[in-house]
Design a protein around this motif. Structure first.
Motif, PDB file in Angstrom:
ATOM      1  N   ASP A   1       0.834  -1.202   0.000  1.00 37.77           N
ATOM      2  CA  ASP A   1       0.000   0.000   0.000  1.00 37.77           C
ATOM      3  C   ASP A   1       0.865   1.245   0.000  1.00 37.77           C
ATOM      4  O   ASP A   1       1.848   1.348   0.729  1.00 37.77           O
ATOM      5  CB  ASP A   1      -0.901   0.026   1.238  1.00 37.77           C
ATOM      6  N   ASP A   2       0.487   2.214  -0.811  1.00 38.50           N
ATOM      7  CA  ASP A   2       1.189   3.503  -0.805  1.00 38.50           C
ATOM      8  C   ASP A   2       0.796   4.285   0.433  1.00 38.50           C
ATOM      9  O   ASP A   2      -0.275   4.074   1.006  1.00 38.50           O
ATOM     10  CB  ASP A   2       0.819   4.303  -2.063  1.00 38.50           C
ATOM     11  N   PRO A   3       1.652   5.222   0.854  1.00 40.19           N
ATOM     12  CA  PRO A   3       1.290   6.084   1.988  1.00 40.19           C
ATOM     13  C   PRO A   3       0.030   6.890   1.684  1.00 40.19           C
ATOM     14  O   PRO A   3      -0.212   7.285   0.530  1.00 40.19           O
ATOM     15  CB  PRO A   3       2.512   7.005   2.135  1.00 40.19           C
ATOM     16  N   HIS A   4      -0.778   7.130   2.708  1.00 41.15           N
ATOM     17  CA  HIS A   4      -2.001   7.900   2.544  1.00 41.15           C
ATOM     18  C   HIS A   4      -1.861   9.329   3.076  1.00 41.15           C
ATOM     19  O   HIS A   4      -2.658  10.187   2.731  1.00 41.15           O
ATOM     20  CB  HIS A   4      -3.154   7.207   3.274  1.00 41.15           C
ATOM     21  N   ASP A   5      -0.868   9.551   3.927  1.00 38.67           N
ATOM     22  CA  ASP A   5      -0.698  10.873   4.526  1.00 38.67           C
ATOM     23  C   ASP A   5       0.738  11.010   5.008  1.00 38.67           C
ATOM     24  O   ASP A   5       1.568  10.109   4.826  1.00 38.67           O
ATOM     25  CB  ASP A   5      -1.694  11.092   5.667  1.00 38.67           C
ATOM     26  N   LEU A   6       1.049  12.141   5.636  1.00 42.33           N
ATOM     27  CA  LEU A   6       2.420  12.398   6.063  1.00 42.33           C
ATOM     28  C   LEU A   6       2.868  11.472   7.182  1.00 42.33           C
ATOM     29  O   LEU A   6       4.056  11.139   7.273  1.00 42.33           O
ATOM     30  CB  LEU A   6       2.553  13.859   6.508  1.00 42.33           C
ATOM     31  N   LEU A   7       1.949  11.051   8.036  1.00 42.41           N
ATOM     32  CA  LEU A   7       2.335  10.111   9.081  1.00 42.41           C
ATOM     33  C   LEU A   7       2.786   8.793   8.464  1.00 42.41           C
ATOM     34  O   LEU A   7       3.786   8.204   8.902  1.00 42.41           O
ATOM     35  CB  LEU A   7       1.179   9.885  10.064  1.00 42.41           C
ATOM     36  N   ASP A   8       2.073   8.325   7.459  1.00 42.98           N
ATOM     37  CA  ASP A   8       2.502   7.116   6.747  1.00 42.98           C
ATOM     38  C   ASP A   8       3.913   7.278   6.193  1.00 42.98           C
ATOM     39  O   ASP A   8       4.736   6.349   6.249  1.00 42.98           O
ATOM     40  CB  ASP A   8       1.547   6.811   5.585  1.00 42.98           C
ATOM     41  N   VAL A   9       4.199   8.453   5.649  1.00 43.41           N
ATOM     42  CA  VAL A   9       5.529   8.705   5.089  1.00 43.41           C
ATOM     43  C   VAL A   9       6.590   8.576   6.178  1.00 43.41           C
ATOM     44  O   VAL A   9       7.603   7.889   6.002  1.00 43.41           O
ATOM     45  CB  VAL A   9       5.587  10.103   4.437  1.00 43.41           C
ATOM     46  N   LEU A  10       6.372   9.232   7.313  1.00 47.84           N
ATOM     47  CA  LEU A  10       7.353   9.190   8.397  1.00 47.84           C
ATOM     48  C   LEU A  10       7.547   7.767   8.927  1.00 47.84           C
ATOM     49  O   LEU A  10       8.670   7.350   9.227  1.00 47.84           O
ATOM     50  CB  LEU A  10       6.906  10.103   9.540  1.00 47.84           C
ATOM     51  N   VAL A  11       6.459   7.019   9.025  1.00 49.17           N
ATOM     52  CA  VAL A  11       6.528   5.671   9.597  1.00 49.17           C
ATOM     53  C   VAL A  11       7.226   4.698   8.659  1.00 49.17           C
ATOM     54  O   VAL A  11       7.950   3.795   9.110  1.00 49.17           O
ATOM     55  CB  VAL A  11       5.108   5.165   9.933  1.00 49.17           C
ATOM     56  N   THR A  12       7.046   4.867   7.364  1.00 52.58           N
ATOM     57  CA  THR A  12       7.563   3.876   6.403  1.00 52.58           C
ATOM     58  C   THR A  12       8.944   4.195   5.857  1.00 52.58           C
ATOM     59  O   THR A  12       9.482   3.424   5.056  1.00 52.58           O
ATOM     60  CB  THR A  12       6.586   3.739   5.217  1.00 52.58           C
ATOM     61  N   LEU A  13       9.548   5.310   6.268  1.00 53.39           N
ATOM     62  CA  LEU A  13      10.901   5.630   5.798  1.00 53.39           C
ATOM     63  C   LEU A  13      11.887   4.557   6.256  1.00 53.39           C
ATOM     64  O   LEU A  13      11.830   4.083   7.388  1.00 53.39           O
ATOM     65  CB  LEU A  13      11.345   6.994   6.325  1.00 53.39           C
TER      66      LEU A  13
END
Length: 529
Positions: A290-302
């Motif tokens: 799954d692609d990130p849905h928001d900025l929190l997803d981005v920070l968590v998946t780095l």
């Protein structure tokens, strides 16, 4: 007993202060018995404690500092607080020397109780001293959070909140009084935007049918503004760290309560997201792709170079909070002040409305793609930045080594405070600086007005290594907020009120009383969400 002794010592110091006549002087640095370089001019400090008694007795401190500089007729000063040289600056030329010519020297931040608490122990970007952690988090922000591609990716979420703003004001304007609390509208819009970008949600719980905030959102925003109020507030323990346990100013209690409130809303969301994303990331489940849905997803998946999570949960939580309070402040404050000034000067409001009708028309709502063409709207915002900054001073820059700036010696460890008030209201730079005149921002041959001000004649997003990393997001939020309000509604002072009172708060530079105004619809009904 320790507390009682400390308070008694402070009381004695204050008694001595009452019989002390402040004298201004140029401090001189001596070497081998010879005068070498001068500090900027400032008041004669007490031994050891410096000018702390004056700081404590003449609140708010920022007004005392500006008063001193006016009496001394200087654009740079030196005020010793404890062993710290505090260097306020009100001249654009000197400000550019600090942030451009000597940017590397002044790219750190001082540590303090409030910044340590708010930054999770200096894990973030804005509040952290110069070092590896600051560079790591700044790279994350620049490359992953506020890149042009990410800005475009989040456009629909921002538009949702611009629509909700119009919906909320529309519902307020349908009441019998047609009175709108503009401060509530602007602060909740900025809070809604960043919550949507970060968490993909406007509300922490049940949403309201009229688009307005619930108690949870109001509490969240109030806590964020409390953090902003005290994060650099001339706390006595910032200059005498051994007094921190006593909390003599009462700042520590307020800051910790505000951070606790914010964390109570953020942490359950962040913990759940970390658990979900990182659990799926270590499995072969379909959700792993799954692609990130928001900025929190981005920070968590780095991920780092070894494929492990780049950020710890503590880093994510601290950075999320910092992004929150870095986003909500300027847009809401500048638009509230701009609206107050424009209501008092109907010809300015009329010109702004005519620009929107010419550029956008009255058959659709203003969109982000219109921003480059809304030069008068942006000029009104620039003028609000200049005349009515969110805070008196920019966050302090700390000297990492000795330097010579504007011919003065600036010792290592000095706290340099660029005065947003002094720069924007400097009569040597601005004609009739206390008047709200958007036209002053139009120059001959201009093609587009921008909210950035690289020459530091006032401060919007600052510049240099410590400048705001997200001027595009800040510009977009601020322009859309003012443009939607002006396009969608006719604004006037409330009935039986001749004009809006434009007094500043005694404690800070916000409008003393929240702006409330009378709003009427001015677009076809089908355009209101």
């Amino acid at each position: 007993m320790f507390s009682t002794i400390s308070l008694a010592l402070l009381f004695i110091v204050l008694i001595f202060f009452l019989i002390h006549m402040t004298k201004f002087k140029f401090s001189t640095i001596h070497k081998n018995g010879r005068s070498v370089l001068q500090l900027p001019p400032g008041p004669a400090p007490w031994p050891i404690i410096g000018c702390v008694p004056e700081m404590l007795s003449q609140k708010p401190t920022f007004r005392w500092i500006h008063r001193l500089m006016k009496e001394m007729d200087t654009d740079i000063a030196c005020i010793r607080l404890g062993n710290v040289h505090v260097i306020p600056v009100t001249c654009p030329n000197i400000a550019r020397e600090f942030l451009k010519k000597h940017d590397a020297t002044f790219s750190s931040r001082p540590t303090s109780m409030a910044t340590r608490t708010c930054g999770g122990g200096f894990l973030t970007t804005i509040l952290s001293p110069y070092g590896d952690q600051w560079m790591k988090m700044r790279r994350v922000l620049v490359s992953e959070i506020i890149s042009p591609a990410r800005h475009h990716w989040l456009k629909d979420k921002r538009t949702e909140e611009a629509d909700n703003l119009v919906k909320y004001i529309y519902n307020q304007s349908k009441s019998s009084s047609r009175i709108v609390n503009v401060r509530t509208a602007t602060r909740q819009y900025t809070g809604n935007v960043i919550r949507k970008l970060m968490f993909s949600k406007r509300y922490f719980g049940e949403e309201r049918a009229d688009g307005g905030p619930t108690i949870a959102e109001e509490e969240h925003i109030e806590a964020i503004f409390t953090i902003l109020k005290y994060v650099y507030a001339f706390c006595i323990s910032d200059y005498f760290p051994w007094l921190a346990r006593l909390d003599l100013d009462g700042h520590e209690k307020l800051v910790k309560e505000a951070i606790r409130t914010v964390n109570n809303y953020h942490d359950p969301i962040i913990d759940a997201r970390i658990g979900k994303r990182r659990r799926f990331g270590n499995s072969n489940e379909e959700s792993a792709s799954d692609d990130p849905h928001d900025l929190l997803d981005v920070l968590v998946t780095l991920k780092d170079s070894e494929g492990k999570p780049l950020l710890t949960p503590e880093e994510i939580k601290a950075q999320v909070t910092e992004i929150m309070f870095a986003t909500v402040d300027n847009p809401s404050n500048e638009v509230e002040w701009a609206m107050a000034e424009m209501i008092n000067q109907p010809e300015i409001l009329k010109t702004a409305t005519e620009e929107l009708d010419r550029v956008v028309g009255k058959e659709r709502l203003v969109e982000e793609c219109d921003i480059p063409h809304l030069n008068y709207i942006k000029a009104c915002i620039r003028e609000a930045f200049r005349l009515h900054p969110i805070v008196p001073f920019n966050p302090p820059h700390m000297a990492m080594s000795d330097a010579i700036v504007a011919g003065y010696f600036i010792p290592k460890g000095s706290h340099v405070l660029l005065s947003r008030l002094g720069l924007g209201r400097n009569p040597k730079v601005w004609n009739k600086p206390l008047e709200f005149r958007p036209e002053r921002h139009f120059t001959s041959g201009f093609t587009e007005v921008h909210l950035t001000e690289p020459d530091l004649r006032f401060i919007s997003f600052s510049t240099g290594r410590r400048g705001c990393v997200a001027p595009k997001l800040g510009t977009t939020m601020t322009v859309m907020l003012l443009a939607r309000m002006v396009q969608g509604f006719d604004w006037k002072a409330p009935p039986n009120v001749t004009s809006i009172i434009l007094d500043e708060s005694p404690e800070n530079v916000s409008l003393a009383h929240p702006l409330v105004a009378y709003a009427e619809l001015r677009l076809p009904l089908h355009l209101y969400p």
